[in-house]
Design a protein around this motif. Structure first.
Motif, PDB file in Angstrom:
ATOM      1  N   VAL A  32      14.992  28.239  12.472  1.00  0.00           N
ATOM      2  CA  VAL A  32      14.016  27.570  11.340  1.00  0.00           C
ATOM      3  C   VAL A  32      14.615  25.957  11.343  1.00  0.00           C
ATOM      4  CG1 VAL A  32      13.786  29.485  10.120  1.00  0.00           C
ATOM      5  CG2 VAL A  32      15.678  27.946   9.418  1.00  0.00           C
ATOM      6  N   SER A  33      15.674  25.681  11.989  1.00  0.00           N
ATOM      7  CA  SER A  33      15.986  24.166  12.063  1.00  0.00           C
ATOM      8  C   SER A  33      15.257  23.398  13.387  1.00  0.00           C
ATOM      9  CB  SER A  33      17.628  24.035  12.010  1.00  0.00           C
ATOM     10  OG  SER A  33      18.107  24.819  13.361  1.00  0.00           O
ATOM     11  N   ARG A  34      15.182  22.386  13.050  1.00  0.00           N
ATOM     12  CA  ARG A  34      14.619  21.605  14.144  1.00  0.00           C
ATOM     13  C   ARG A  34      15.586  21.260  15.475  1.00  0.00           C
ATOM     14  NH1 ARG A  34      10.407  17.638  14.512  1.00  0.00           N
ATOM     15  NH2 ARG A  34      10.163  17.689  12.185  1.00  0.00           N
ATOM     16  N   GLY A  35      16.673  21.133  14.745  1.00  0.00           N
ATOM     17  CA  GLY A  35      17.865  20.856  15.951  1.00  0.00           C
ATOM     18  C   GLY A  35      19.308  21.888  15.803  1.00  0.00           C
ATOM     19  N   ARG A  36      20.209  21.300  16.076  1.00  0.00           N
ATOM     20  CA  ARG A  36      21.301  21.986  15.635  1.00  0.00           C
ATOM     21  C   ARG A  36      22.194  21.290  15.096  1.00  0.00           C
ATOM     22  NH1 ARG A  36      22.271  26.592  20.287  1.00  0.00           N
ATOM     23  NH2 ARG A  36      19.720  27.033  20.509  1.00  0.00           N
ATOM     24  N   TYR A  37      23.456  21.753  14.476  1.00  0.00           N
ATOM     25  CA  TYR A  37      24.416  21.198  13.606  1.00  0.00           C
ATOM     26  C   TYR A  37      25.784  21.020  14.592  1.00  0.00           C
ATOM     27  CZ  TYR A  37      21.423  21.244   9.584  1.00  0.00           C
ATOM     28  OH  TYR A  37      20.584  21.003   8.813  1.00  0.00           O
ATOM     29  N   ILE A  90      25.053  24.358  16.634  1.00  0.00           N
ATOM     30  CA  ILE A  90      24.721  25.577  15.638  1.00  0.00           C
ATOM     31  C   ILE A  90      23.569  25.448  15.133  1.00  0.00           C
ATOM     32  CG2 ILE A  90      25.651  26.706  13.479  1.00  0.00           C
ATOM     33  CD1 ILE A  90      28.304  25.063  14.126  1.00  0.00           C
ATOM     34  N   PRO A  91      22.403  26.298  15.433  1.00  0.00           N
ATOM     35  CA  PRO A  91      21.110  26.502  14.688  1.00  0.00           C
ATOM     36  C   PRO A  91      21.247  27.164  13.490  1.00  0.00           C
ATOM     37  CG  PRO A  91      21.388  28.337  16.430  1.00  0.00           C
ATOM     38  CD  PRO A  91      22.641  27.579  16.429  1.00  0.00           C
ATOM     39  N   VAL A  92      20.456  26.729  12.578  1.00  0.00           N
ATOM     40  CA  VAL A  92      20.122  27.683  11.253  1.00  0.00           C
ATOM     41  C   VAL A  92      19.084  28.665  11.782  1.00  0.00           C
ATOM     42  CG1 VAL A  92      19.306  27.789   9.000  1.00  0.00           C
ATOM     43  CG2 VAL A  92      20.912  25.872   9.866  1.00  0.00           C
ATOM     44  N   CYS A  93      19.261  30.034  11.604  1.00  0.00           N
ATOM     45  CA  CYS A  93      18.313  30.885  12.144  1.00  0.00           C
ATOM     46  C   CYS A  93      17.550  31.504  10.696  1.00  0.00           C
ATOM     47  CB  CYS A  93      19.025  31.921  12.940  1.00  0.00           C
ATOM     48  SG  CYS A  93      19.937  31.458  14.132  1.00  0.00           S
ATOM     49  N   GLY A  94      16.343  32.331  11.035  1.00  0.00           N
ATOM     50  CA  GLY A  94      15.677  32.856   9.730  1.00  0.00           C
ATOM     51  C   GLY A  94      14.954  34.283  10.163  1.00  0.00           C
ATOM     52  N   THR A  95      14.934  34.772   9.203  1.00  0.00           N
ATOM     53  CA  THR A  95      14.178  36.200   9.005  1.00  0.00           C
ATOM     54  C   THR A  95      13.279  35.943   7.683  1.00  0.00           C
ATOM     55  OG1 THR A  95      15.776  37.463   7.613  1.00  0.00           O
ATOM     56  CG2 THR A  95      16.323  37.305   9.813  1.00  0.00           C
ATOM     57  N   ARG A  96      12.577  37.070   7.438  1.00  0.00           N
ATOM     58  CA  ARG A  96      11.694  37.042   6.424  1.00  0.00           C
ATOM     59  C   ARG A  96      12.585  37.001   4.947  1.00  0.00           C
ATOM     60  NH1 ARG A  96       8.589  42.506   4.878  1.00  0.00           N
ATOM     61  NH2 ARG A  96      10.743  42.949   4.350  1.00  0.00           N
ATOM     62  N   ASP A  97      13.559  37.346   5.183  1.00  0.00           N
ATOM     63  CA  ASP A  97      14.445  37.398   3.678  1.00  0.00           C
ATOM     64  C   ASP A  97      15.753  36.568   3.705  1.00  0.00           C
ATOM     65  OD1 ASP A  97      12.791  39.510   2.710  1.00  0.00           O
ATOM     66  OD2 ASP A  97      13.915  41.098   3.878  1.00  0.00           O
ATOM     67  N   ALA A  98      16.055  35.883   4.756  1.00  0.00           N
ATOM     68  CA  ALA A  98      17.380  35.116   4.596  1.00  0.00           C
ATOM     69  C   ALA A  98      17.217  34.103   5.733  1.00  0.00           C
ATOM     70  CB  ALA A  98      18.573  36.285   4.838  1.00  0.00           C
ATOM     71  N   VAL A  99      18.257  33.189   5.516  1.00  0.00           N
ATOM     72  CA  VAL A  99      18.368  32.251   6.618  1.00  0.00           C
ATOM     73  C   VAL A  99      19.939  32.354   6.956  1.00  0.00           C
ATOM     74  CG1 VAL A  99      16.788  30.689   6.457  1.00  0.00           C
ATOM     75  CG2 VAL A  99      18.919  30.236   5.273  1.00  0.00           C
ATOM     76  N   PHE A 100      20.275  32.078   8.227  1.00  0.00           N
ATOM     77  CA  PHE A 100      21.854  32.242   8.540  1.00  0.00           C
ATOM     78  C   PHE A 100      22.331  31.367   9.636  1.00  0.00           C
ATOM     79  CE2 PHE A 100      19.427  35.212  10.808  1.00  0.00           C
ATOM     80  CZ  PHE A 100      19.961  35.224  12.178  1.00  0.00           C
ATOM     81  N   TRP A 101      23.658  31.187   9.729  1.00  0.00           N
ATOM     82  CA  TRP A 101      24.199  30.383  10.697  1.00  0.00           C
ATOM     83  C   TRP A 101      25.625  31.049  11.059  1.00  0.00           C
ATOM     84  CZ3 TRP A 101      22.847  28.742   6.163  1.00  0.00           C
ATOM     85  CH2 TRP A 101      23.871  28.549   5.094  1.00  0.00           C
ATOM     86  N   GLN A 102      26.318  30.649  11.987  1.00  0.00           N
ATOM     87  CA  GLN A 102      27.638  31.272  12.398  1.00  0.00           C
ATOM     88  C   GLN A 102      28.456  29.985  12.876  1.00  0.00           C
ATOM     89  OE1 GLN A 102      26.328  34.286  15.349  1.00  0.00           O
ATOM     90  NE2 GLN A 102      26.505  35.913  13.584  1.00  0.00           N
ATOM     91  N   GLY A 103      29.512  30.084  12.606  1.00  0.00           N
ATOM     92  CA  GLY A 103      30.336  28.932  12.923  1.00  0.00           C
ATOM     93  C   GLY A 103      31.884  28.847  12.389  1.00  0.00           C
ATOM     94  N   ASP A 104      32.188  27.888  11.859  1.00  0.00           N
ATOM     95  CA  ASP A 104      33.645  27.707  11.309  1.00  0.00           C
ATOM     96  C   ASP A 104      33.655  27.542   9.988  1.00  0.00           C
ATOM     97  OD1 ASP A 104      32.701  25.226  10.620  1.00  0.00           O
ATOM     98  OD2 ASP A 104      34.342  24.020  11.358  1.00  0.00           O
ATOM     99  N   MET A 105      34.675  27.575   9.253  1.00  0.00           N
ATOM    100  CA  MET A 105      34.906  27.244   7.774  1.00  0.00           C
ATOM    101  C   MET A 105      35.729  26.057   7.476  1.00  0.00           C
ATOM    102  SD  MET A 105      35.769  29.670   4.470  1.00  0.00           S
ATOM    103  CE  MET A 105      34.246  30.557   4.553  1.00  0.00           C
ATOM    104  N   ASP A 106      35.425  25.147   6.956  1.00  0.00           N
ATOM    105  CA  ASP A 106      36.215  23.858   6.369  1.00  0.00           C
ATOM    106  C   ASP A 106      36.218  24.265   5.032  1.00  0.00           C
ATOM    107  OD1 ASP A 106      36.434  22.635   8.847  1.00  0.00           O
ATOM    108  OD2 ASP A 106      34.634  21.663   8.643  1.00  0.00           O
ATOM    109  N   ILE A 107      37.264  23.646   4.379  1.00  0.00           N
ATOM    110  CA  ILE A 107      37.655  23.938   2.966  1.00  0.00           C
ATOM    111  C   ILE A 107      36.985  22.671   2.208  1.00  0.00           C
ATOM    112  CG2 ILE A 107      39.228  24.689   1.227  1.00  0.00           C
ATOM    113  CD1 ILE A 107      39.045  26.688   3.579  1.00  0.00           C
ATOM    114  N   ASP A 108      36.190  23.087   1.209  1.00  0.00           N
ATOM    115  CA  ASP A 108      35.603  22.221   0.127  1.00  0.00           C
ATOM    116  C   ASP A 108      36.344  22.398  -1.236  1.00  0.00           C
ATOM    117  OD1 ASP A 108      34.490  20.801  -1.648  1.00  0.00           O
ATOM    118  OD2 ASP A 108      32.253  21.234  -0.948  1.00  0.00           O
ATOM    119  N   CYS A 109      37.249  21.342  -1.688  1.00  0.00           N
ATOM    120  CA  CYS A 109      37.938  21.450  -2.896  1.00  0.00           C
ATOM    121  C   CYS A 109      37.332  20.770  -3.947  1.00  0.00           C
ATOM    122  CB  CYS A 109      39.409  21.018  -2.696  1.00  0.00           C
ATOM    123  SG  CYS A 109      40.636  22.302  -3.059  1.00  0.00           S
TER     124      CYS A 109
END
Length: 244
Positions: free
Chosen positions: A68-73, A83-102
């Protein structure tokens, strides 16, 4: 690498379907107790999650990507955009890392001393007007709207429910902050801790093996009610995984 959180902009479009590569396996960085005393359920294979939805059940539904994204992150500043953002009828999803937001309301664990990039504001606030607490509330950061993707056009807003998967764990969070326009893969201290990921904003996080599933048009009110996020998340995850 984490960058300071941002505020909002605009843009969106589509790419043809593709297949996501399987997330790379890696050792769990730090053992972690589940945040907020939420119940931990054990599946027959030893999987642990909030509620009765297994990580494997959800992963089976995100093998194929209809972008559902035009490009990748990028996962980090200066890294390749993969990393693309992908979509289904009920959700969007992406897979990658996790940086910490404090970011958000300062506390013992999240403040200017513990986090050199600390900001005392989040894109969304609690019902009493105070900033969110990254060390107490499991939340996810989404990229600011841009020509790559506008999360609002996909039914994702502040307070939307996100199932976050790491290895065999499932935890539920809300969309609580907005980050740079070209980077994806960031969540609060509390989210990382609940998943058994080292939550230190200066050296924690994980480089891979995290899946984020944001449920369209969902919203937790008030945004700081984590128990409600879990209740809604379990229901939406069950529907997503099993069609119930």
């Amino acid at each position: 690498m984490r960058l300071p959180s941002l505020t909002l902009a605009a843009g969106v479009a589509l790419l043809p379907p593709t297949t996501l590569p399987a997330p790379a396996a890696e050792p769990l960085v730090h053992g972690g107790r589940m945040a907020h005393g939420s119940p931990v359920a054990h599946g027959g294979s030893g999987e642990r999650q909030e509620g009765d939805i297994r990580a494997a059940d959800l992963m089976a539904k995100v093998r194929d990507c209809g972008p559902v994204s035009r490009g990748r992150y990028r996962s980090d500043d200066g890294g390749p955009a993969m990393i693309p953002v992908c979509g289904t009828r009920d959700a969007v999803f992406w897979q990658g890392d996790m940086d910490i937001d404090c970011d958000g309301r300062p506390g013992r664990l999240c403040n200017r001393r513990t986090d050199p990039l600390f900001s005392d504001a989040t894109a969304y606030q609690q019902s009493d007007g105070r900033q969110l607490s990254a060390e107490d509330l499991p939340y996810v950061v989404v990229p600011a709207p841009s020509r790559i993707w506008d999360h609002r056009a996909s039914g994702v807003h502040g307070g939307s429910v996100v199932a976050v998967l790491h290895r065999d764990r499932v935890r539920y969070a809300v969309v609580g902050d907005v980050g740079p326009t070209d980077i994806i893969g960031e969540a609060s201290y509390a989210t990382a801790k609940a998943l058994g990921i080292h939550p230190d904003p200066s050296g924690g996080g994980t480089d891979s093996d995290v899946t984020y599933i944001a449920f369209k048009d969902s919203r937790v009110t008030p945004i700081e009610d984590h128990a409600r996020a879990v209740t809604i998340g379990e229901r939406l995850a069950r529907k997503f995984a099993h069609g119930e």
